[in-house]
Design an enzyme around this catalytic site. Structure first.
Site, PDB file in Angstrom:
ATOM      1  N   LEU A 172       0.797  -1.224   0.000  1.00  0.00           N
ATOM      2  CA  LEU A 172       0.000   0.000   0.000  1.00  0.00           C
ATOM      3  C   LEU A 172       0.830   1.274   0.000  1.00  0.00           C
ATOM      4  CD1 LEU A 172      -2.825  -1.196   2.398  1.00  0.00           C
ATOM      5  CD2 LEU A 172      -2.786  -1.202  -0.102  1.00  0.00           C
ATOM      6  N   GLU A 194      10.345   4.004   2.981  1.00  0.00           N
ATOM      7  CA  GLU A 194      11.517   3.920   2.117  1.00  0.00           C
ATOM      8  C   GLU A 194      12.793   3.846   2.943  1.00  0.00           C
ATOM      9  OE1 GLU A 194       8.171   4.984  -0.317  1.00  0.00           O
ATOM     10  OE2 GLU A 194       8.834   5.712   1.627  1.00  0.00           O
ATOM     11  N   ASP A 225      23.712 -11.776   3.877  1.00  0.00           N
ATOM     12  CA  ASP A 225      23.931 -12.639   2.715  1.00  0.00           C
ATOM     13  C   ASP A 225      25.412 -12.696   2.332  1.00  0.00           C
ATOM     14  OD1 ASP A 225      23.149 -14.234   0.383  1.00  0.00           O
ATOM     15  OD2 ASP A 225      23.719 -12.454  -0.746  1.00  0.00           O
TER      16      ASP A 225
END
Length: 161
Positions: free
Chosen positions: A76, A115, A129
């Protein structure tokens, strides 16, 4: 603060908030995150010697890219014309990890908190990672809004812990 959720209509259905009638203002948000790791992994990443290359530069770039794609990830969120995304990752030798800080700005009708939070989150996930071959027990924590300015709700600064 409103006493109702803005992403639901009067019947409780999910909706994207209508910002058409709002005036555009300068918006800014700063979010942070922390990733803790083993001393060996910390030293390798700090010194740019990770198993997949320079993890800090890669994570900073990943965070910037993630901020730009937030509306693709969070259902949204409005797509926003970001004017700046700054991402920094600083070593914290005392905790054996890294502090991540994402600052996002735009001139628009809705804020950039998501953001900034997305940028900090993806940067920390990228560090994980890139370093998991050295330490699978890393912990990502303290993903949080640190500051925001602009908009109807005004300014916010997180109180020191």
């Amino acid at each position: 603060m409103s006493d109702r959720l803005t992403h639901q209509d009067d019947e409780g259905r999910v909706r994207m908030v209508d910002v058409a009638g709002k005036a555009g203002t300068q918006r800014r948000a700063v979010a942070g995150a922390h990733i803790a790791m083993s001393p060996d992994a910390f030293a390798a990443i700090r010194d740019g010697q990770g198993p997949k290359g320079n993890a800090l530069q890669t994570a900073e770039l990943a965070g910037i890219m993630a901020a730009k794609r937030t509306s693709d990830l969070i259902p949204l969120c409005h797509p926003l014309p970001l004017t700046s995304v700054k991402l920094t990752i600083e070593p914290d030798a005392q905790s054996g990890g890294f502090d991540i800080r994402a600052e996002v700005t735009c001139s628009g009708k809705t804020g950039v908190e998501m953001e900034a939070l997305t940028a900090a989150s993806v940067a920390s996930l990228t560090l994980y990672d890139m370093t998991k071959a050295l330490d699978k027990s890393m912990t990502i924590s303290a993903v949080q809004l640190l500051e925001k300015s602009g908009g109807r709700s005004g300014d916010y600064v997180r109180a020191p812990e």
